[in-house]
Write an enzyme that holds these catalytic residues in place. Structure first.
Site, PDB file in Angstrom:
ATOM      1  N   CYS A 151       0.823  -1.211   0.000  1.00  0.00           N
ATOM      2  CA  CYS A 151       0.000   0.000   0.000  1.00  0.00           C
ATOM      3  C   CYS A 151       0.857   1.260   0.000  1.00  0.00           C
ATOM      4  O   CYS A 151       0.654   2.153  -0.816  1.00  0.00           O
ATOM      5  CB  CYS A 151      -0.927  -0.001   1.206  1.00  0.00           C
ATOM      6  SG  CYS A 151      -1.954   1.476   1.305  1.00  0.00           S
ATOM      7  N   CYS A 173      -1.421   1.699  -3.044  1.00  0.00           N
ATOM      8  CA  CYS A 173      -2.427   2.748  -2.852  1.00  0.00           C
ATOM      9  C   CYS A 173      -1.853   4.156  -2.834  1.00  0.00           C
ATOM     10  O   CYS A 173      -2.375   5.061  -3.504  1.00  0.00           O
ATOM     11  CB  CYS A 173      -3.172   2.523  -1.539  1.00  0.00           C
ATOM     12  SG  CYS A 173      -3.520   0.815  -1.119  1.00  0.00           S
ATOM     13  N   LYS A 180       0.025   5.334  -6.124  1.00  0.00           N
ATOM     14  CA  LYS A 180      -1.006   5.360  -7.172  1.00  0.00           C
ATOM     15  C   LYS A 180      -1.903   6.572  -7.006  1.00  0.00           C
ATOM     16  O   LYS A 180      -2.214   7.275  -7.967  1.00  0.00           O
ATOM     17  CB  LYS A 180      -1.833   4.080  -7.106  1.00  0.00           C
ATOM     18  CG  LYS A 180      -3.028   4.060  -8.053  1.00  0.00           C
ATOM     19  CD  LYS A 180      -4.047   3.028  -7.629  1.00  0.00           C
ATOM     20  CE  LYS A 180      -4.755   3.424  -6.345  1.00  0.00           C
ATOM     21  NZ  LYS A 180      -5.723   2.389  -5.892  1.00  0.00           N
ATOM     22  N   TYR A 201      -9.563  -3.391 -11.314  1.00  0.00           N
ATOM     23  CA  TYR A 201      -9.502  -1.993 -10.887  1.00  0.00           C
ATOM     24  C   TYR A 201      -8.100  -1.411 -11.036  1.00  0.00           C
ATOM     25  O   TYR A 201      -7.953  -0.225 -11.371  1.00  0.00           O
ATOM     26  CB  TYR A 201     -10.021  -1.833  -9.456  1.00  0.00           C
ATOM     27  CG  TYR A 201      -9.111  -2.338  -8.366  1.00  0.00           C
ATOM     28  CD1 TYR A 201      -8.195  -1.493  -7.751  1.00  0.00           C
ATOM     29  CD2 TYR A 201      -9.175  -3.664  -7.924  1.00  0.00           C
ATOM     30  CE1 TYR A 201      -7.374  -1.942  -6.743  1.00  0.00           C
ATOM     31  CE2 TYR A 201      -8.344  -4.120  -6.926  1.00  0.00           C
ATOM     32  CZ  TYR A 201      -7.447  -3.259  -6.334  1.00  0.00           C
ATOM     33  OH  TYR A 201      -6.627  -3.711  -5.341  1.00  0.00           O
ATOM     34  N   GLU A 220      -7.476   1.850 -13.332  1.00  0.00           N
ATOM     35  CA  GLU A 220      -6.907   3.037 -12.694  1.00  0.00           C
ATOM     36  C   GLU A 220      -5.669   3.523 -13.439  1.00  0.00           C
ATOM     37  O   GLU A 220      -5.533   4.720 -13.736  1.00  0.00           O
ATOM     38  CB  GLU A 220      -6.567   2.739 -11.238  1.00  0.00           C
ATOM     39  CG  GLU A 220      -7.790   2.610 -10.348  1.00  0.00           C
ATOM     40  CD  GLU A 220      -7.483   2.148  -8.946  1.00  0.00           C
ATOM     41  OE1 GLU A 220      -8.315   2.352  -8.052  1.00  0.00           O
ATOM     42  OE2 GLU A 220      -6.400   1.567  -8.717  1.00  0.00           O
ATOM     43  N   HIS A 225     -27.928  21.416  -1.403  1.00  0.00           N
ATOM     44  CA  HIS A 225     -28.092  21.946  -2.761  1.00  0.00           C
ATOM     45  C   HIS A 225     -27.235  23.193  -2.968  1.00  0.00           C
ATOM     46  O   HIS A 225     -27.101  24.004  -2.054  1.00  0.00           O
ATOM     47  CB  HIS A 225     -29.564  22.299  -2.982  1.00  0.00           C
ATOM     48  CG  HIS A 225     -29.871  22.802  -4.359  1.00  0.00           C
ATOM     49  ND1 HIS A 225     -29.941  21.968  -5.455  1.00  0.00           N
ATOM     50  CD2 HIS A 225     -30.086  24.061  -4.815  1.00  0.00           C
ATOM     51  CE1 HIS A 225     -30.218  22.698  -6.527  1.00  0.00           C
ATOM     52  NE2 HIS A 225     -30.308  23.978  -6.166  1.00  0.00           N
ATOM     53  N   GLU A 246     -26.727  15.250  -3.786  1.00  0.00           N
ATOM     54  CA  GLU A 246     -28.100  15.365  -3.296  1.00  0.00           C
ATOM     55  C   GLU A 246     -29.023  14.356  -3.975  1.00  0.00           C
ATOM     56  O   GLU A 246     -30.067  13.983  -3.438  1.00  0.00           O
ATOM     57  CB  GLU A 246     -28.625  16.788  -3.488  1.00  0.00           C
ATOM     58  CG  GLU A 246     -28.774  17.224  -4.926  1.00  0.00           C
ATOM     59  CD  GLU A 246     -29.264  18.680  -5.031  1.00  0.00           C
ATOM     60  OE1 GLU A 246     -30.284  19.002  -4.401  1.00  0.00           O
ATOM     61  OE2 GLU A 246     -28.602  19.473  -5.741  1.00  0.00           O
TER      62      GLU A 246
END
Length: 456
Positions: A42, A47, A50, A178, A182, A439, A444
């Site tokens: 990681c 992670c 990356k 993934y 990525e 908003h 939302e």
């Protein structure tokens, strides 16, 4: 019997370091061996680097959007030779923190490879050996490189991608998971001509089918030359304009030339050569260490956490497993790591955040209502960018409990963390409905979808 250590940890990644540090804080005598660098996949080659490249890759498209919003910018290009030293300095800083925190808790750190000689003995590559009441294996995983002709000699994996001497003008990403998606988005965003070839029918196998198609469309629209149903048949070194390059032939007969070919074709547990089976530890078909709900192996004194067990291969999960191990073994409080409703994010462009069940998984389980909205957000529509976001809730018809939440949008990784709290608590669709919207935001929409788009 007197042991040298109460706990000896093999592997200095997130799960191993967390377990070692927390165990040492209880007063246990702890030793930890790491053969490469503290921090594991990681921090050193996963992670963290990356995500820093994800950040870097977003500034090119952002500068184009800024011009559309009225800012005057001259064109620029990404400078790998300036970015790479900064990246490595940050990794060195983080490695130092891992080492300091573990040592500060009182654990002994050994920069060596450790193997298991018997249920209570580890041997180091330095020639030293130690006995331990408990042994924890936290050696993680490694990239799988297929047997494609030329792949071993000419291809790279995610382990090497952060150390490239030169930034590739043309790169081929092989794979559809993934990691592949990525890196395809990263290199495309940094300005490389990026192709992605995947042998399956659609990218991101195992994720929600509707999201998979939605993301594939957007990845192509962003400029990645994405092809599915396509594998590399063979690759050879070639010369073009005085430069060494790589000629690649696909299984459909197409040929192309690239500067780099990155294989992101899966990962396998790092269990080879540790002496596990000789010590009586049972392994699974892919080499994963088989453990019970408390991370205990078939040998009572040996435990395992993280990717080497191939349960849920995510850093936060490994950390939770390491903490649960200490709670069970050293605090006398049997604790199972919680693998239910673990949120995750795929850092493509746009991002994908998900928690809970996919539509397909939920439909196989019970009758469901699906709420889904795809639209152009204000930020993009204002400048004429034809890019949509997607918000999706999977709801049980019987209980109205939200079984799954899926978001595809810039910042989806940040949004899904908060949605995961609600899903983990067992929130119902009514709970979402009676939450007042913020908003104007994209998110939302997650509390404004009132009518199911389909019922299954």
């Amino acid at each position: 019997m007197a042991f040298d250590y109460d706990l000896f940890v093999i592997g200095g990644g997130s799960g191993g370091v967390r377990a070692g540090r927390v165990a040492a804080q209880t007063g246990a005598r702890v030793g930890l061996a790491e053969e490469f660098r503290m921090g594991g996949t990681c921090v050193i080659r996963g992670c963290v680097p990356k995500k820093l490249m994800v950040f870097a890759s977003g500034y090119g498209p952002a500068s184009e959007a800024a011009r559309a919003y009225g800012w005057d910018y001259e064109g620029g290009t990404f400078n790998w030779s300036r970015f790479r030293p900064m990246l490595h300095r940050e990794l060195e800083r983080l490695e130092g923190i891992y080492r300091k925190n573990l040592g500060g808790a009182g654990a002994d750190i050994f920069d060596a490879r450790a193997t298991i000689r018997d249920p209570h003995t580890v041997e180091l590559s330095t020639g030293e050996s130690f006995t331990a009441k408990h042994i924890l294996v936290a050696t993680g995983g490694r990239p799988f490189l297929p047997g494609t002709p030329g792949a071993a000699e000419l291809g790279i994996t995610s382990n090497e991608v952060f150390d490239l001497d030169a930034f590739p003008e043309r790169i081929l990403i092989v794979g559809g998971g993934y990691i592949a998606c990525e890196f395809a988005c990263i290199f495309n965003g940094l300005g490389a001509h990026t192709a992605q070839w995947y042998r399956g029918a659609q990218i991101l196998r195992g994720f929600d089918d509707e999201v998979r198609g939605f993301l594939a469309e957007h990845i192509r629209d962003r400029g990645v030359d994405l092809h599915v149903g396509l594998e590399v048949e063979r690759m050879e070194r070639c010369a073009e304009n005085g430069r060494d390059r790589i000629w690649v032939k696909g299984t459909d007969g197409r040929e192309d030339i690239f500067d780099q070919v990155l294989f992101a074709t899966g990962r396998v547990p790092n269990s080879d050569g540790l002496g596990l089976e000789e010590a009586g530890v049972k392994l699974g078909r892919k080499g994963e260490i088989l453990v019970d709900d408390y991370s205990q192996t078939s040998v009572p004194s040996i435990y395992a956490v993280g990717d080497v067990t191939d349960r849920i291969n995510l850093t936060p999960v490994a950390i939770r497993e390491g903490a649960a191990f200490v709670e069970t073994v050293f605090n006398g409080n049997p604790t199972k790591p919680d693998h239910e409703n673990v949120a995750s994010a795929v850092f493509t462009q746009p991002e994908y955040g998900t928690v809970g069940l996919s539509e397909e998984q939920a439909r196989d389980q019970e009758p469901i209502d699906v709420y889904c909205a795809a639209f152009r957000p204000m930020q993009k529509s204002f400048i004429g960018v034809n890019e949509r976001v997607l918000f999706k809730l999977i709801v049980s018809q019987a209980t109205q409990k939200v079984l799954g939440c899926h978001i595809v949008a810039d910042g989806a990784g940040e949004m899904i963390q908060l949605a995961a709290v609600a899903v983990k608590m067992g929130a119902t669709k009514e709970d979402f409905d009676r939450t007042v919207a913020v908003h104007p935001t994209m998110s939302e929409e997650i509390v404004l979808m009132k009518t199911p788009t389909r019922r299954d």
